[in-house]
Design a protein around this motif. Structure first.
Motif, PDB file in Angstrom:
ATOM      1  N   GLN A   1       6.658  -8.659  -2.600  1.00 41.69           N
ATOM      2  CA  GLN A   1       5.735  -8.408  -1.640  1.00 41.69           C
ATOM      3  C   GLN A   1       4.408  -9.298  -1.647  1.00 41.69           C
ATOM      4  O   GLN A   1       3.917  -9.550  -2.735  1.00 41.69           O
TER       5      GLN A   1
ATOM      6  N   ASN B   1       4.760  -7.282  -6.726  1.00 43.47           N
ATOM      7  CA  ASN B   1       3.877  -7.639  -5.890  1.00 43.47           C
ATOM      8  C   ASN B   1       3.428  -8.930  -6.308  1.00 43.47           C
ATOM      9  O   ASN B   1       3.103  -9.245  -7.682  1.00 43.47           O
TER      10      ASN B   1
ATOM     11  N   ASP C   1       0.674 -10.639  -5.812  1.00 44.39           N
ATOM     12  CA  ASP C   1      -0.935 -11.325  -5.387  1.00 44.39           C
ATOM     13  C   ASP C   1      -1.694 -11.022  -6.500  1.00 44.39           C
ATOM     14  O   ASP C   1      -2.910 -10.753  -6.190  1.00 44.39           O
TER      15      ASP C   1
ATOM     16  N   CYS D   1      -0.390  -2.341  -3.532  1.00 42.73           N
ATOM     17  CA  CYS D   1       0.475  -1.546  -4.418  1.00 42.73           C
ATOM     18  C   CYS D   1       0.142  -0.108  -4.237  1.00 42.73           C
ATOM     19  O   CYS D   1       1.051   0.901  -4.136  1.00 42.73           O
TER      20      CYS D   1
ATOM     21  N   SER E   1       2.461  -6.312 -10.603  1.00 40.42           N
ATOM     22  CA  SER E   1       2.193  -7.245  -9.897  1.00 40.42           C
ATOM     23  C   SER E   1       1.785  -8.484 -10.876  1.00 40.42           C
ATOM     24  O   SER E   1       1.332  -8.342 -11.867  1.00 40.42           O
TER      25      SER E   1
END
Length: 498
Positions: A78, A171, A173, A438, A452
């Protein structure tokens, strides 16, 4: 494409950098991601993957597992499509029509006078590279490209609770290669609004524009603890110091831009009587020297300018002006509380991101972050108390849930072990004060195990944003190894929709 951008395309892994260049060629401000979403939709369909877009604009692509990995747990990759648009004052650039002009600077990739979009463009590029790769072993995959993360996270907030089939969320990011993120702060938009009756100025008053510019700025979550100057606060401080020495009238004020960016510039138009002009110059000159000295380490390019302009016709009444300056000056800004549980972690903060005063109306936009819901509410109350004497209305919206640290989950242990195995050093497990999606996704899918990670990105949300080439290579290597090590699904075999 210029020569400097061609150099970026030669970097390794080339597939990732080519996708990064492709999405950076498309303007993609928050809530204006239609073009980049269309690019990804076309890419998914062209490759024969199950590709859908929901009513919020999020894109979901499903890729079946490679041979022999069909029984592994399903993994959700994601990232978000939008980027923060910021540029230097002396940079001529139209974010609505131009692609980002990036170049290599040693071990870093930067942009020419603007934000780079590595947040979260590198993560999105990695996801596209995973989709495009035919030789990469991986379990069943879902790839979720969300919209509007930087403004209100409305893409993630609007996800249907029955859309995803995954067991694990990766994740992509985060912004520190040596750090595995296991939790993040939530956020709350606090908006102040009010009105006032303007008055006509007598003849003979002189207009001046007071400008604060050249501040470092940065991410209001990642950088809020650094002590960097807030242009709105500095401007109000200057106006307050002037008000102690002479009478002036405030005509307008415009400072900051986006809620999640520490304000880098602000300006105000004021009017003074002819007799007060020497005092105005003297007070600003002295205050500017003091303030520049205070911020010499965090904001070495800080400039404070005073320039004559046409005499304004109308201004704010003197009594209301005093109340408003006091209100903005009293508004909380910066770190409110450090975490008593995790060392060096900001627990609660507020960013006075945008102040606008013009034509009989005023607005102050804040972004409050915290791991603790009650403390978000407390900061919002403090903001309301500060602006009460100005008769302002205060509204709260966009409440984004945080992600409570989960350092003991199976996916955290797996990624930590893989990291240590391939890099021969243990990663740092940390929660961050910045916001990740998240928390939002986890609230809708509580069964998901989440972690992440990402490369080294510095000064996101500012024109100094840059991403480290060597860390991108490590980030990519970690991602590939983690996908290969995803365990089998112990309960049942879940097949993605074809």
């Amino acid at each position: 494409m210029n020569v400097k951008q061609e150099e970026v395309l030669k970097l390794e892994p080339q597939l990732l950098w080519r996708f990064f260049s492709a999405i950076n060629a498309i303007p993609r401000a928050s809530r204006c991601e239609e073009r980049v979403a269309a690019l990804i939709m076309a890419f998914g369909k062209q490759h024969g993957f199950n590709t859908t877009q929901d009513e919020k604009g999020n894109v979901l692509i499903r890729k079946p597992a490679t041979a022999g990995m069909e029984n592994r747990k399903t993994v959700l990759l994601q990232g978000h499509l939008d980027m923060v648009h910021q540029k230097n004052a002396d940079t001529s650039f139209n974010f609505d029509t131009q692609g980002i002009e990036m170049y290599q600077d040693g071990d870093w990739v930067r942009a020419n006078g603007t934000t780079l979009g590595a947040d979260n463009g590198i993560g999105v590029a990695a996801m596209l590279a995973v989709l495009a790769s035919e030789a990469l072993p991986h379990p069943p995959l879902e790839l979720l490209f969300t919209v509007d993360e930087e403004v209100g996270a409305t893409g993630a907030m609007g996800l249907s609770p029955d859309l995803l089939q995954s067991d694990i969320l990766l994740n992509l990011d985060s912004e520190d290669e040596q750090q595995l993120t296991t939790g993040c702060a939530g956020s709350l938009d606090v908006t102040v609004s009010g009105t006032y009756e303007q008055e006509y100025l007598p003849e003979g008053w002189q207009g001046y524009r007071l400008v604060v510019m050249g501040l470092t700025g940065g991410h209001s979550g990642v950088d809020i603890h650094t002590g960097r100057g807030n242009a709105n606060k500095i401007l109000i401080r200057l106006l307050t110091l002037v008000s102690e020495a002479l009478e002036f009238r405030l005509c307008s004020l415009d400072g900051g831009s986006m809620r999640n960016a520490i304000p880098r510039s602000a300006s105000a138009v004021l009017a003074v009587q002819q007799a007060g002009i020497p005092v105005l110059h003297e007070r600003i000159l002295a205050a500017a020297a003091t303030i520049r000295g205070e911020f010499v380490n965090t904001d070495p390019k800080l400039e404070i300018r005073l320039e004559a302009v046409m005499p304004p016709v109308r201004a704010m009444p003197a009594g209301f002006q005093q109340r408003l300056l006091q209100a903005i000056g009293a508004c909380p800004n910066g770190v409110y509380r450090m975490s008593p549980v995790m060392e060096h972690l900001v627990q609660t903060s507020n960013n006075l991101s945008r102040v606008l005063v013009e034509d009989g109306a005023f607005h102050a936009l804040n972004l409050t972050r915290s791991f603790i819901e009650g403390e978000k509410d407390e900061v919002a109350r403090l903001i309301a108390h500060a602006f009460a004497p100005a008769g302002a209305a205060v509204t709260c919206s966009g409440n984004v849930p945080g992600w409570n640290p989960a350092t003991g989950s199976d996916i955290v242990r797996l990624v930590s072990d893989v990291y240590q195995k391939i890099f021969r050093v243990a990663p740092v497990l940390r929660a961050i004060h910045a916001g990740l999606e998240c928390g939002i996704i986890g609230a809708k899918y509580p069964h998901l195990e989440m972690i992440s990670f990402g490369p080294n990105i510095r000064d996101a949300h500012s024109p100094d944003e840059r991403v480290q080439v060597s860390s991108v290579q490590k980030f990519w290597k970690l991602l590939l190894h983690v996908l290969q090590e995803i365990p089998e699904n112990d309960t049942c075999t879940r097949k993605l929709k074809s």
